[in-house]
Design an enzyme around this catalytic site. Structure first.
Site, PDB file in Angstrom:
ATOM      1  N   TYR A  35       0.820  -1.218   0.000  1.00 21.91           N
ATOM      2  CA  TYR A  35       0.000   0.000   0.000  1.00 21.91           C
ATOM      3  C   TYR A  35       0.852   1.265   0.000  1.00 21.91           C
ATOM      4  CZ  TYR A  35      -4.229  -2.699   0.969  1.00 21.91           C
ATOM      5  OH  TYR A  35      -5.286  -3.577   0.896  1.00 21.91           O
ATOM      6  N   LYS A  69       2.334 -15.364   2.245  1.00 18.98           N
ATOM      7  CA  LYS A  69       2.331 -16.066   0.950  1.00 18.98           C
ATOM      8  C   LYS A  69       3.780 -16.419   0.650  1.00 18.98           C
ATOM      9  CE  LYS A  69       0.120 -17.425  -2.783  1.00 18.98           C
ATOM     10  NZ  LYS A  69      -0.764 -18.595  -2.766  1.00 18.98           N
ATOM     11  N   ASP A  95      -4.168 -17.810   0.882  1.00 20.62           N
ATOM     12  CA  ASP A  95      -5.296 -18.409   0.157  1.00 20.62           C
ATOM     13  C   ASP A  95      -5.965 -19.483   1.015  1.00 20.62           C
ATOM     14  OD1 ASP A  95      -2.799 -19.572  -0.145  1.00 20.62           O
ATOM     15  OD2 ASP A  95      -3.219 -20.453  -2.091  1.00 20.62           O
ATOM     16  N   ASP A 113      -6.198  -6.562   5.263  1.00 19.98           N
ATOM     17  CA  ASP A 113      -7.345  -5.784   4.776  1.00 19.98           C
ATOM     18  C   ASP A 113      -8.458  -6.739   4.341  1.00 19.98           C
ATOM     19  OD1 ASP A 113      -8.931  -3.791   3.793  1.00 19.98           O
ATOM     20  OD2 ASP A 113      -7.566  -3.123   2.219  1.00 19.98           O
ATOM     21  N   ASP A 146     -11.977  -8.108   6.800  1.00 17.23           N
ATOM     22  CA  ASP A 146     -13.354  -7.916   6.321  1.00 17.23           C
ATOM     23  C   ASP A 146     -14.074  -9.257   6.198  1.00 17.23           C
ATOM     24  OD1 ASP A 146     -13.221  -5.200   6.232  1.00 17.23           O
ATOM     25  OD2 ASP A 146     -13.697  -5.013   4.100  1.00 17.23           O
TER      26      ASP A 146
END
Ligand code: NAD
Length: 358
Positions: free
Chosen positions: A137, A192, A224, A248, A252
């Site tokens: 980000y 990852k 994943d 992020d 959620d």
């Protein structure tokens, strides 16, 4: 010495839900000192900026910030730097808030609100610890360029840069291990590492930090798989730590497992445990001013404030127990109402929590 709380109600339902949280905090009689200031669209309307210097100054000199929500469609035409949502980013940056703590709790009484089967999700209680100031980000360089060679030569290409410095991984890992230590002593680090160098580095550092917390059981999961397991068997998780991008998305996802966005608090902390506490939802302009919004996410954010910034864990426990007991009594705001329960307004929910505290 009394603790200073900056109260920033913001826009939409912000003032209504913050008012209930402040009533609850005042009732605990902890000698907290509250100072209110405008933020978001309300601050733009009053002072021409979503995060005026006086508001920022107040936040900087407070022990904690209790934040409602910002944003309203009527400010959507403003240039980006003046939009209400910029206030949150500005506060995060100015206060160095690098650790975002988002619990996803599904009270057994609300099990039907989830889209998952009640037996899979009832009693869910997980904490996602998301790094907030690094990762792809904020990595430089970023932008759009023209590819100079290879099969794509001459084409335009969008690009970003993912990176984490060792100190950034270490400090978020410490926050996560300490949080896990206060709960069931299980921490899952999500990355990852099978594909990304940044993730392998993240994993190596987390393993190194783990040596300081031998009592906490550390596991690792690829992002994943974590996204899948959160839906398949969410109760297998306790504390999850991850980077900004993966956090992020996963926070959620975890929030939606509960089905009731009006119930979820959050905390963002800096290195000196100063924090910004806010509900996970937005300003809900569609229901603003109607006294129907659910104030419980904000009241639970106030409990997190007591626990993480003000060292008042017993008072935090009292608030959480009071919330549990009003749900057990069958009181519901409209967002979590179902047949057989009693629908109450924002302020009536606040009254009920106060009563339960007594
Ligand atoms: P939202 O979370 O405000 O609302 C989504 C839906 O959930 C709406 O139907 C709303 O009525 C409902 N809802 C939300 N909180 C509720 C509560 N406490 N009780 C009952 N119902 C509730 O998200 P949105 O509609 O996408 O965004 C509205 C505004 O909020 C936008 O301007 C957005 O930018 C802003 N926003 C701000 C923050 C923040 O302040 N940190 C976070 C997210 C969105």
């Amino acid at each position: 010495m009394s603790s200073r709380i900056a109260v920033l109600p913001g826009d939409g339902i912000g003032p209504e839900i913050i008012a209930q949280a402040v009533r609850v905090l005042e009732a605990l009689d902890l000698g907290l000192e509250f100072t209110e200031a405008p933020v978001g669209g309300a601050a733009y309307a009053a002072q021409g900026h979503p995060l005026p210097p006086s508001t920022l100054d107040l936040a900087r000199h407070s022990d904690a910030v209790l934040f409602g929500a910002v944003g309203d469609w009527k400010y959507d035409h403003l240039e980006r730097s003046l939009r209400p949502e910029q206030a949150v980013l500005g506060l995060r940056k100015a206060l160095g808030l690098f650790a975002n703590l988002r619990p996803a709790i599904l009270y057994p009484e609300l099990a039907n609100a989830s889209s998952l089967k009640p037996e899979v999700v009832s009693g869910l209680d997980i904490l996602i610890v998301r790094e907030l100031t690094g990762d792809i980000y904020f990595g430089q360089p970023r932008g759009v360029r023209t590819v100079s060679d290879g099969p794509l030569a001459g084409e335009r290409q969008g690009f970003d840069t993912m990176h984490y410095a060792e100190s950034e991984v270490r400090r978020i890992a410490h926050v996560a291990f300490q949080a896990a230590d206060k709960r069931s002593r299980k921490l899952c680090s999500v990355d990852k590492a099978n594909v990304l160098e940044t993730s392998q580095f993240w994993r190596d550092i987390v393993i190194d930090v783990a040596r300081e917390y031998p009592q906490v059981e550390l596991s690792h999961m690829y992002v994943d798989n974590a996204a899948m397991q959160l839906v398949r068997e969410p109760k297998a998780f306790d504390v999850v730590v991850t980077g900004n991008l993966f956090g992020d998305i996963l926070s959620d996802e975890a929030a939606m497992l509960t089905g009731s966005i009006g119930m979820l608090p959050s905390a963002s902390l800096n290195a000196s445990k100063q924090g910004l506490y806010e509900p996970s939802h937005g300003s809900a302009p569609d229901i603003a001013g109607k006294n129907v919004a659910n104030p419980l996410a904000t009241i639970l954010s106030a409990a997190m404030m007591l626990r993480y910034s003000l060292n008042q864990a017993p008072a935090a426990d009292r608030i959480e127990a009071a919330v549990q007991s009003v749900l057990a009594r069958g009181l519901r705001t409209s967002d979590i109402y179902e047949a057989g329960t009693t629908q109450v307004s924002t302020s009536e929910m606040g009254d009920a929590v106060l009563q339960a505290l007594e």
